[in-house]
Design a protein around this motif. Structure first.
Motif, PDB file in Angstrom:
ATOM      1  N   ASP A 102       0.865  -1.330   0.135  1.00  0.00           N
ATOM      2  CA  ASP A 102      -0.035   0.058   0.060  1.00  0.00           C
ATOM      3  C   ASP A 102       0.797   1.030  -0.157  1.00  0.00           C
ATOM      4  O   ASP A 102       2.012   1.212  -0.343  1.00  0.00           O
ATOM      5  CB  ASP A 102      -0.867   0.020   1.090  1.00  0.00           C
ATOM      6  CG  ASP A 102      -0.386  -0.092   2.411  1.00  0.00           C
ATOM      7  OD1 ASP A 102       0.997   0.114   2.729  1.00  0.00           O
ATOM      8  OD2 ASP A 102      -1.115  -0.575   3.576  1.00  0.00           O
ATOM      9  N   LYS A 103       0.351   2.364   0.377  1.00  0.00           N
ATOM     10  CA  LYS A 103       1.121   3.596   0.435  1.00  0.00           C
ATOM     11  C   LYS A 103       2.583   3.419   1.130  1.00  0.00           C
ATOM     12  O   LYS A 103       3.595   3.929   0.740  1.00  0.00           O
ATOM     13  CB  LYS A 103       0.511   4.598   0.777  1.00  0.00           C
ATOM     14  CG  LYS A 103      -0.414   5.337  -0.420  1.00  0.00           C
ATOM     15  CD  LYS A 103      -1.159   6.474  -0.121  1.00  0.00           C
ATOM     16  CE  LYS A 103      -2.040   6.947  -0.981  1.00  0.00           C
ATOM     17  NZ  LYS A 103      -3.170   8.006  -0.552  1.00  0.00           N
ATOM     18  N   LYS A 104       2.454   2.929   2.310  1.00  0.00           N
ATOM     19  CA  LYS A 104       3.538   2.729   3.398  1.00  0.00           C
ATOM     20  C   LYS A 104       4.254   1.551   3.509  1.00  0.00           C
ATOM     21  O   LYS A 104       5.253   1.682   3.719  1.00  0.00           O
ATOM     22  CB  LYS A 104       2.879   3.358   4.669  1.00  0.00           C
ATOM     23  CG  LYS A 104       2.889   4.784   4.684  1.00  0.00           C
ATOM     24  CD  LYS A 104       2.136   5.396   5.961  1.00  0.00           C
ATOM     25  CE  LYS A 104       2.177   6.761   6.085  1.00  0.00           C
ATOM     26  NZ  LYS A 104       1.651   7.151   7.601  1.00  0.00           N
TER      27      LYS A 104
ATOM     28  N   SER B 143       3.847  -6.857   7.854  1.00  0.00           N
ATOM     29  CA  SER B 143       4.010  -5.671   7.179  1.00  0.00           C
ATOM     30  C   SER B 143       5.218  -5.062   7.525  1.00  0.00           C
ATOM     31  O   SER B 143       5.591  -4.908   8.409  1.00  0.00           O
ATOM     32  CB  SER B 143       2.768  -4.877   7.783  1.00  0.00           C
ATOM     33  OG  SER B 143       3.033  -3.667   7.789  1.00  0.00           O
ATOM     34  N   ILE B 144       5.920  -4.749   6.471  1.00  0.00           N
ATOM     35  CA  ILE B 144       7.142  -4.005   6.520  1.00  0.00           C
ATOM     36  C   ILE B 144       7.325  -2.774   5.797  1.00  0.00           C
ATOM     37  O   ILE B 144       6.804  -2.638   4.714  1.00  0.00           O
ATOM     38  CB  ILE B 144       8.255  -4.899   5.920  1.00  0.00           C
ATOM     39  CG1 ILE B 144       8.117  -6.342   6.612  1.00  0.00           C
ATOM     40  CG2 ILE B 144       9.786  -4.405   5.809  1.00  0.00           C
ATOM     41  CD1 ILE B 144       9.193  -7.510   5.841  1.00  0.00           C
ATOM     42  N   PRO B 145       7.637  -1.611   6.482  1.00  0.00           N
ATOM     43  CA  PRO B 145       7.433  -0.416   6.008  1.00  0.00           C
ATOM     44  C   PRO B 145       8.334  -0.294   4.659  1.00  0.00           C
ATOM     45  O   PRO B 145       9.525  -0.776   4.619  1.00  0.00           O
ATOM     46  CB  PRO B 145       8.236   0.295   6.918  1.00  0.00           C
ATOM     47  CG  PRO B 145       8.312  -0.382   8.291  1.00  0.00           C
ATOM     48  CD  PRO B 145       8.195  -1.593   7.824  1.00  0.00           C
ATOM     49  N   LEU B 146       7.820   0.518   3.629  1.00  0.00           N
ATOM     50  CA  LEU B 146       8.333   0.636   2.308  1.00  0.00           C
ATOM     51  C   LEU B 146       9.746   1.430   2.643  1.00  0.00           C
ATOM     52  O   LEU B 146      10.681   1.318   1.886  1.00  0.00           O
ATOM     53  CB  LEU B 146       7.561   1.227   1.378  1.00  0.00           C
ATOM     54  CG  LEU B 146       6.521   0.346   0.896  1.00  0.00           C
ATOM     55  CD1 LEU B 146       5.493   1.077   0.064  1.00  0.00           C
ATOM     56  CD2 LEU B 146       7.140  -0.867   0.054  1.00  0.00           C
ATOM     57  N   GLN B 147       9.801   2.234   3.598  1.00  0.00           N
ATOM     58  CA  GLN B 147      11.090   3.019   3.744  1.00  0.00           C
ATOM     59  C   GLN B 147      11.994   2.038   4.434  1.00  0.00           C
ATOM     60  O   GLN B 147      13.044   2.564   4.572  1.00  0.00           O
ATOM     61  CB  GLN B 147      10.710   4.064   4.613  1.00  0.00           C
ATOM     62  CG  GLN B 147      10.242   4.042   5.972  1.00  0.00           C
ATOM     63  CD  GLN B 147       9.892   5.568   6.663  1.00  0.00           C
ATOM     64  OE1 GLN B 147       9.533   6.085   5.864  1.00  0.00           O
ATOM     65  NE2 GLN B 147      10.180   5.428   8.037  1.00  0.00           N
ATOM     66  N   GLY B 148      11.906   0.863   4.849  1.00  0.00           N
ATOM     67  CA  GLY B 148      12.751  -0.136   5.135  1.00  0.00           C
ATOM     68  C   GLY B 148      12.742  -0.372   6.673  1.00  0.00           C
ATOM     69  O   GLY B 148      12.080   0.079   7.338  1.00  0.00           O
ATOM     70  N   MET B 149      13.671  -1.563   6.931  1.00  0.00           N
ATOM     71  CA  MET B 149      13.713  -1.642   8.543  1.00  0.00           C
ATOM     72  C   MET B 149      14.672  -0.590   9.143  1.00  0.00           C
ATOM     73  O   MET B 149      15.374  -0.300   8.408  1.00  0.00           O
ATOM     74  CB  MET B 149      14.326  -2.912   8.658  1.00  0.00           C
ATOM     75  CG  MET B 149      13.597  -4.244   8.191  1.00  0.00           C
ATOM     76  SD  MET B 149      14.470  -5.931   8.691  1.00  0.00           S
ATOM     77  CE  MET B 149      13.157  -6.762   8.426  1.00  0.00           C
ATOM     78  N   LYS B 150      14.238  -0.501  10.616  1.00  0.00           N
ATOM     79  CA  LYS B 150      15.255   0.213  11.270  1.00  0.00           C
ATOM     80  C   LYS B 150      16.646  -0.405  11.431  1.00  0.00           C
ATOM     81  O   LYS B 150      16.443  -1.539  12.035  1.00  0.00           O
ATOM     82  CB  LYS B 150      14.639   0.864  12.738  1.00  0.00           C
ATOM     83  CG  LYS B 150      13.554   1.702  12.446  1.00  0.00           C
ATOM     84  CD  LYS B 150      13.004   2.317  13.903  1.00  0.00           C
ATOM     85  CE  LYS B 150      12.043   1.383  14.271  1.00  0.00           C
ATOM     86  NZ  LYS B 150      11.298   1.342  15.722  1.00  0.00           N
ATOM     87  N   GLY B 151      17.794   0.333  11.312  1.00  0.00           N
ATOM     88  CA  GLY B 151      18.947  -0.399  11.718  1.00  0.00           C
ATOM     89  C   GLY B 151      19.187  -0.503  12.945  1.00  0.00           C
ATOM     90  O   GLY B 151      18.430   0.250  13.728  1.00  0.00           O
ATOM     91  N   ARG B 152      19.987  -1.321  13.551  1.00  0.00           N
ATOM     92  CA  ARG B 152      20.348  -1.454  14.888  1.00  0.00           C
ATOM     93  C   ARG B 152      21.867  -2.013  14.883  1.00  0.00           C
ATOM     94  O   ARG B 152      22.046  -3.110  14.358  1.00  0.00           O
ATOM     95  CB  ARG B 152      19.483  -2.538  15.537  1.00  0.00           C
ATOM     96  CG  ARG B 152      19.222  -2.541  16.995  1.00  0.00           C
ATOM     97  CD  ARG B 152      18.000  -3.640  17.036  1.00  0.00           C
ATOM     98  NE  ARG B 152      18.582  -4.356  18.245  1.00  0.00           N
ATOM     99  CZ  ARG B 152      17.842  -4.486  19.194  1.00  0.00           C
ATOM    100  NH1 ARG B 152      16.943  -3.608  19.558  1.00  0.00           N
ATOM    101  NH2 ARG B 152      18.449  -5.475  20.308  1.00  0.00           N
ATOM    102  N   ALA B 153      22.649  -1.392  15.760  1.00  0.00           N
ATOM    103  CA  ALA B 153      24.038  -1.911  15.941  1.00  0.00           C
ATOM    104  C   ALA B 153      24.034  -3.166  17.073  1.00  0.00           C
ATOM    105  O   ALA B 153      22.987  -3.098  17.995  1.00  0.00           O
ATOM    106  CB  ALA B 153      24.770  -0.976  16.363  1.00  0.00           C
TER     107      ALA B 153
END
Lengths: 397, 118
Positions: free
Chosen positions: A285-287, A378-388
């Motif tokens: 969808d949009k997001k 559901s995964i945001p199209l802007q991507g996963m949040k990175g994490r060290a």
């Protein structure tokens, strides 16, 4: 303990001594009142024989003087209280390292000193707690590292030796012997899966796992996850129905995305009776990108649905149907989604259909996808949040 | 652990030289100059990471020889340290079947020969 008592005694002694030399606030008020009274008395005596106007004038002056004095004292008192309150609020908000200024030796000064002493004790206690907590956390990580290594070493030895025997490289084995060796090999694989799963859970619980997003074609990862179960899909005569929408590349940690898809697809395969259907769709969808994995499987009993994402939980019908399973997969998927900004949920509208074995109620159509379980990621199209993080998750199927 | 892998490789026609600890491994490797080295990370006397560094110190042969590390844990620190020495292959033993390890070694060697011939 004795040292503390001694300190307290010394402090008490000092306070008493200080009292001798200091003029307390109540003393000040008393002085004011008494001086006003004496002024009035002196005034009355002095003005005896003076007319009313003069008496009123002197009385007024005395009243004004008293008012100014009281106003001055109460103003300085309320200003000190307001500034103290502000400083104490800062301390209460967590700044236990700051101290209040001791600007006088009256009761307020003593109160300030007492608050400072209390804060000092609190600060010591809190830092002790924090370092204790850090210590426990480090011990847990060390334990996980050592345990996982110690557990994996013998498991890998068993794996390779059994593999070696089964392949016949160490000498021929008859069919019956081979059958038993294969069983032992499978058991060992389950143990490896469990150790890997437990390792992942501890990395999730300790917060040490990393998320490393990179541009990825989500449909390729889903395809790869399906491929891994090719043999089982054929063996159980399952139909995989794919509906894959064209999608831009998304910043995903490919490893974590694959682990998530694998766990859910593996569950669908395990709990769908022979000849069933599994539908895998990828939409957007949009997001968000939405991945749906539905099956014509047994469903999840309604009363057990709230527990489905908890650690080591396996639904009762699942346990009866398939003895293999760690009860860690969905917990891992949920944790991955929660930490990376995605979501996972499911629908399982029908009561549990399968009771034992892989037999479904014949009255229900085994091709009816709406009766089974649907999992959604559901995964945001802007991507996963990175994490060290210091560790990667490992629980591949 | 070493026996099944050695036998598998021998059955496939490879010439295999074994060592039971890290020190012996480095010694034999520097003497024989094999086409590929397989190192376990945990070994008696000298661990795999140290053995790898010792081999890489050898200017003639060791600096370029393909090295495959066997491990029980995917440790990012060790992986990034090994990458500095041009070692990128870490096989987690519990994830790999013997035949797949043998295939992987074959592939590495073929790649090496292609590089040499080109």
């Amino acid at each position: 303990m004795n040292k503390e008592k001694q300190d307290f005694k010394n402090k008490d002694q000092k306070t008493k001594e200080r009292k001798k030399f200091t003029v307390s606030l109540s003393d000040k008020i008393l002085i004011i009142i008494s001086s006003s009274l004496s002024l009035v008395v002196v005034g009355v005596v002095f003005i005896a024989g003076f007319n009313v106007e003069q008496i009123l004038m002197v009385g007024g002056s005395i009243y004004t003087l008293g008012f100014i004095l009281t106003f001055g004292v109460s103003r300085s008192f309320s200003q000190r209280m307001a500034s103290l309150t502000k400083q104490i609020e800062l301390m209460a908000a967590g700044d236990l390292s700051s101290r209040l200024n001791v600007d006088s030796h009256d009761e307020i000064g003593e109160l300030v000193q007492a608050v400072n002493d209390l804060t000092k004790k609190l600060e010591t206690g809190v830092s002790l707690e924090v370092s204790k907590h850090r210590g426990i956390s480090r011990a847990k990580t060390d334990f996980v590292n050592i345990a996982s290594h110690q557990l994996r070493t013998p498991l890998s030895i068993i794996k390779w030796y059994l593999d070696y025997l089964i392949s016949g490289d160490a000498g021929s084995v008859n069919e019956e012997q081979k059958k038993y060796l294969i069983e032992a090999y499978k058991g060992n694989e389950r143990l490896i899966e469990l150790v890997n799963g437990l390792l992942d859970v501890s990395r999730i619980d300790l917060g040490t796992f990393s998320i490393e997003p990179e541009p990825v074609d989500i449909s390729l990862i889903v395809e790869r996850a399906i491929e891994k179960f090719g043999n089982l899909i054929n063996k159980n005569n399952l139909t995989i129905r794919k509906e894959i929408e064209k999608m831009p590349k998304i910043n995903l940690d490919p490893r974590l995305a694959e682990i998530s898809f694998e766990h859910i697809i593996s569950n669908s395969i395990k709990y769908t009776p022979l000849g069933g259907v599994i539908k895998i769709s990828i939409k957007k969808d949009k997001k968000n990108a939405l991945i749906e994995i539905s099956d014509t499987g047994c469903g999840i009993p309604l009363e057990q649905q709230p527990k489905i994402f908890t650690k080591l939980f396996r639904a009762e019908n699942a346990r009866k149907m398939e003895s293999v399973g760690t009860g860690l997969g969905l917990y891992v998927v949920k944790a991955i989604m929660d930490k990376s900004g995605g979501k996972v949920w499911f629908k399982s509208p029908s009561p549990a259909l399968c009771v034992e074995e892989k037999i479904i109620d014949p009255k229900k159509s085994k091709k009816d996808i709406s009766l089974g379980t649907s999992f959604y990621l559901s995964i945001p199209l802007q991507g996963m949040k990175g994490r060290a993080g210091t560790k990667k998750l490992t629980s591949f199927k | 652990m070493i026996v099944p892998l050695t036998d598998k490789l021998k059955n496939q026609g490879f010439k295999v030289i074994n060592a039971s600890d890290g020190e012996e491994g480095v010694e034999k490797a520097l003497a024989v100059h094999p086409d590929l080295v397989v190192l376990d990370i945990i070994m008696p006397k000298m661990d795999g990471m140290t053995a790898m560094k010792k081999i890489r110190e050898d200017e003639d042969w060791g600096k370029d020889v393909p090295i495959v590390m066997l491990t029980n844990l995917s440790d990012p620190e060790k992986i990034s340290e090994a990458a500095k020495y041009n070692v990128f292959d870490f096989l987690v033993k519990t994830d790999w079947k013997l035949d797949d390890v043998v295939d992987f070694i074959k592939q590495k060697l073929e790649m090496g020969f292609i590089n040499l011939s080109s």
